[in-house]
Design an enzyme around this catalytic site. Structure first.
Site, PDB file in Angstrom:
ATOM      1  N   LYS A  12       0.814  -1.222   0.000  1.00  0.00           N
ATOM      2  CA  LYS A  12       0.000   0.000   0.000  1.00  0.00           C
ATOM      3  C   LYS A  12       0.850   1.278   0.000  1.00  0.00           C
ATOM      4  CE  LYS A  12      -4.028  -1.940   2.305  1.00  0.00           C
ATOM      5  NZ  LYS A  12      -4.997  -1.769   3.396  1.00  0.00           N
ATOM      6  N   ASP A  53     -10.046   2.675   2.202  1.00  0.00           N
ATOM      7  CA  ASP A  53     -10.118   2.091   3.556  1.00  0.00           C
ATOM      8  C   ASP A  53     -10.896   2.993   4.522  1.00  0.00           C
ATOM      9  OD1 ASP A  53      -8.846  -0.330   3.108  1.00  0.00           O
ATOM     10  OD2 ASP A  53      -6.855   0.410   3.647  1.00  0.00           O
TER      11      ASP A  53
END
Ligand code: NDP
Length: 304
Positions: free
Chosen positions: A87, A123
């Protein structure tokens, strides 16, 4: 379709994917990735929406990400999800970033449009929708404590700021990282909205007595550390340090209840694990790839 592909498969994609129908145009890259439930959710969504493509898992090591991204572009993939350990590294490999990805410093969703590789982070959005879904409440006005200061914790903290939560406490093993995150959030928490002698925004050491001291001024505790991924992991907070008025959200999920969910139930608190966050961050990714609302009921059924 295989249950797991690798970089070697991407290198020989024409032969490997020749007889796969519908074609694989979406995927998740990670290490480890075999446990990921994203293919289950996204393939249900694709089928329900009559989109002629499939979503597959790819085992991609940290040092393989650049090459794997290049192949995904060459083979005209439409989008990707990124998980551990990609990420943060992906930020430097994108042609553009959306605002959350820029702030958080992490990418979990990639859209490939022609030659351009665009990075997004869903997220935080997934977390906000999961809190609403699990507890029927908005983050606005909640007093929140987040355990962790890594990628997931940063996404959650910035989303709490965006939704104007009342108070935010960051607890991390490495206190320096918690303090740094608090510094980045400072401008979002100006103004004395909270009643009582507590700060609206603070970093607190990973220490049971320090956490207990906070309890009376909290509504929601969130675990954004990997504690709970392994069946033998202890709860990040013991039941004796929780209280019945709290909502407890564990971003971790597994086959059974996580240690934190068990501890919360023992303390008489409401608790939920990270399944619905996975669902909603996936739905937000689907919306980015296809510019249409995600078939949430089909995705939710697939998760069950
Ligand atoms: P990172 O590696 O970026 O961050 C990990 C954080 O956890 C750091 O703050 C680290 O503290 C802390 N930590 C690690 N091990 C321990 C430990 N043994 N005790 C206490 N603290 C610890 O990971 P991510 O933020 O990307 O992911 C964290 C978890 O969030 C994942 O394991 C995943 O389960 C969950 N997640 C769930 C999602 C969902 O959709 N449900 C989506 C994204 C993540 P330190 O800085 O001190 O090292």
């Amino acid at each position: 379709m295989k249950s797991l592909y690798t970089l070697q498969d991407l290198q020989n994609w024409r032969e490997v994917a020749d007889d796969v129908h519908p074609p694989i145009r979406l995927s998740v890259f990670g290490d480890p990735v075999a446990h990921s439930l994203s293919p289950q959710i996204q393939n249900a969504a694709l089928k329900h929406a009559n989109i002629e493509m499939q979503y597959a898992r790819f085992f991609v090591r940290a040092d393989e990400l650049r090459e794997a991204l290049q192949f995904a572009r060459d083979w005209q993939f439409l989008g990707l999800n990124l998980t551990i350990p990609h990420k943060i590294a992906a930020v430097g490999l994108m042609d553009s970033l959306d605002e959350p990805a820029k702030k958080i410093g992490a990418v979990n969703t990639v859209r490939i449009s022609g030659a351009a590789v665009e990075g997004f982070n869903t997220d935080g959005e997934g977390f906000g929708r999961a809190i609403r879904d699990n507890f029927a409440i908005d983050l606005r006005d909640l007093r929140v404590l987040v355990l962790g200061a890594g990628g997931a914790a940063r996404a959650i903290a910035f989303h709490c700021a965006l939704e104007r939560c009342e108070r935010l406490v960051i607890v991390n093993r490495d206190l320096k990282k918690a303090k740094q995150l608090v510094d980045e959030l400072r401008s979002d928490f100006i103004g004395p909205r909270v009643l009582g002698p507590v700060a609206r925004l603070e970093a607190v050491p990973w220490d049971e007595s320090a956490i207990r001291f906070q309890l009376a001024n909290l509504d929601l505790i969130v675990n954004a550390t990997p504690l709970g991924l392994q069946p033998r992991d202890p709860s990040p907070i013991a039941a004796r340090a929780l209280a019945p008025h709290l909502m407890i959200f564990d971003t971790v999920y597994g086959t059974g209840k996580t240690g934190l969910v068990r501890a919360a139930e023992e303390a008489g608190a409401r608790a939920a694990d990270g399944r619905l966050m996975l669902l909603h961050q996936g739905a937000a990714a689907f919306e980015i790839w296809f510019d249409r609302s995600a078939p949430l009921v089909a995705m939710r059924d697939a998760l069950k």
